[in-house]
Design an enzyme around this catalytic site. Structure first.
Site, PDB file in Angstrom:
ATOM      1  N   ASP A  84      51.231  40.397  43.233  1.00 26.90           N
ATOM      2  CA  ASP A  84      50.731  41.194  44.353  1.00 26.90           C
ATOM      3  C   ASP A  84      50.747  40.393  45.657  1.00 26.90           C
ATOM      4  O   ASP A  84      50.928  39.171  45.650  1.00 26.90           O
ATOM      5  CB  ASP A  84      49.317  41.716  44.063  1.00 26.90           C
ATOM      6  CG  ASP A  84      48.421  40.656  43.407  1.00 26.90           C
ATOM      7  OD1 ASP A  84      48.718  39.448  43.538  1.00 26.90           O
ATOM      8  OD2 ASP A  84      47.448  41.043  42.759  1.00 26.90           O
TER       9      ASP A  84
ATOM     10  N   HIS B  58      39.854  44.624  37.321  1.00 20.38           N
ATOM     11  CA  HIS B  58      41.214  44.845  37.835  1.00 20.38           C
ATOM     12  C   HIS B  58      42.191  43.789  37.297  1.00 20.38           C
ATOM     13  O   HIS B  58      41.806  42.669  36.965  1.00 20.38           O
ATOM     14  CB  HIS B  58      41.248  44.944  39.368  1.00 20.38           C
ATOM     15  CG  HIS B  58      41.119  43.654  40.128  1.00 20.38           C
ATOM     16  ND1 HIS B  58      40.623  43.609  41.417  1.00 20.38           N
ATOM     17  CD2 HIS B  58      41.420  42.362  39.828  1.00 20.38           C
ATOM     18  CE1 HIS B  58      40.644  42.362  41.841  1.00 20.38           C
ATOM     19  NE2 HIS B  58      41.117  41.581  40.901  1.00 20.38           N
TER      20      HIS B  58
ATOM     21  N   GLU C 219      42.926  48.599  40.944  1.00 25.45           N
ATOM     22  CA  GLU C 219      41.472  48.752  40.975  1.00 25.45           C
ATOM     23  C   GLU C 219      41.074  49.990  40.170  1.00 25.45           C
ATOM     24  O   GLU C 219      41.848  50.950  40.082  1.00 25.45           O
ATOM     25  CB  GLU C 219      41.007  48.937  42.440  1.00 25.45           C
ATOM     26  CG  GLU C 219      41.481  47.836  43.397  1.00 25.45           C
ATOM     27  CD  GLU C 219      40.677  46.547  43.287  1.00 25.45           C
ATOM     28  OE1 GLU C 219      40.050  46.308  42.233  1.00 25.45           O
ATOM     29  OE2 GLU C 219      40.684  45.769  44.253  1.00 25.45           O
TER      30      GLU C 219
ATOM     31  N   ASN D  11      35.587  43.553  38.478  1.00 26.03           N
ATOM     32  CA  ASN D  11      35.551  44.992  38.178  1.00 26.03           C
ATOM     33  C   ASN D  11      36.611  45.385  37.145  1.00 26.03           C
ATOM     34  O   ASN D  11      36.880  46.557  36.951  1.00 26.03           O
ATOM     35  CB  ASN D  11      35.755  45.801  39.467  1.00 26.03           C
ATOM     36  CG  ASN D  11      37.115  45.539  40.112  1.00 26.03           C
ATOM     37  OD1 ASN D  11      37.885  44.698  39.643  1.00 26.03           O
ATOM     38  ND2 ASN D  11      37.418  46.259  41.186  1.00 26.03           N
TER      39      ASN D  11
END
Ligand code: F6R
Length: 241
Positions: free
Chosen positions: A67, A138, A143, A136
């Protein structure tokens, strides 16, 4: 079901992760390696650089970043391209022609996402994909709730991710809120996945990813659908299992 290995300390987990990558490079000198950034993998690259100094050659390896932030030039110290160059590519002598990443400054991020997906396919796909995990759940910047059918795409970062990554930017600086990321579909199409998580902060995300249901609410739970996934943890990250 993923193969899960637990080590006493974060450094031991990082060493084991680097050893997996080194073994893959030895077995296939023209390995296509998917690379992650973030604090967890810093000691992994450090150990790989040490292996390079001890004789391991990366000369035939091609690397694809998971990313990149949208709006950060490649020269910005907090861009993932700059991190990869500083921590891994330059020290092991990998030339830019073998290091690929989405261009966060592309005029048309959507077209850039499509270009990057095609570049991965042209390389024959990723052999080994290194992954971290967000608090979280990810992976990459997928996400929750994540669409498991997405390829490389442009995404808004979750508020938990923005808070977690604020430390990489100067107080006066605008922090990017969007990224171009490999999608879950792209990640799962790698022939092998190697996820490392260390520290108590990752305990709940790891428990949800490995013991919870496969669900868009925890993007890393998609690893349960992969037939060749190795998860390397320290004792703290594993303490919720
Ligand atoms: C970075 C990436 C992210 C990180 C994750 C963990 O390329 O894709 O998914 O792996 O946010 O980051 P750290 O290791 O900083 O906790």
């Amino acid at each position: 079901m993923a193969d899960v290995r637990v080590f006493g300390t974060a450094l031991d987990a990082a060493s084991a992760t680097a050893d997996e990558i080194a073994a893959a490079v030895k077995a296939k000198p023209d390995l296509v390696l998917g690379v992650a950034t973030g604090a967890t993998v810093v000691p992994v690259y450090r150990r790989l650089v040490a292996a390079h100094h001890a004789g391991l050659s990366f000369a035939g390896v091609r690397c694809f970043s998971l990313d990149e932030y949208v709006g950060l030039p490649a020269m910005h110290g907090s861009s993932y391209r700059a991190e990869m160059r500083a921590q891994f590519y330059n020290p092991v002598g990998l030339p830019p022609s073998q290091c690929f990443a989405p261009d966060g400054m592309a005029d048309d991020p959507l077209a850039e996402a499509a270009r990057y997906e095609a570049a991965i396919a042209r390389a024959g796909g990723v052999d080994l994909q290194l992954l971290g995990i967000g608090v979280n759940g990810h992976i990459g910047f997928n996400e929750p709730p994540a669409d498991f059918n997405q390829g490389v795409h442009v995404t808004d970062l979750a508020s938990t991710t923005l808070v977690a990554n604020r430390r990489f930017f100067q107080p006066s600086e605008m922090q990017p809120t969007r990224a171009i990321t490999m999608g879950v579909r792209t990640i799962l199409s790698a022939r092998k996945l190697l996820l490392i998580a260390t520290g108590l902060g990752k305990r709940d995300a790891i428990a949800a990813a490995l013991r919870g249901p496969v669900s868009p609410a925890c993007p890393a739970s998609s690893l349960q659908m992969h037939s060749n996934a190795l998860v390397i943890l320290d004792a703290d990250a594993a303490s919720g299992l």
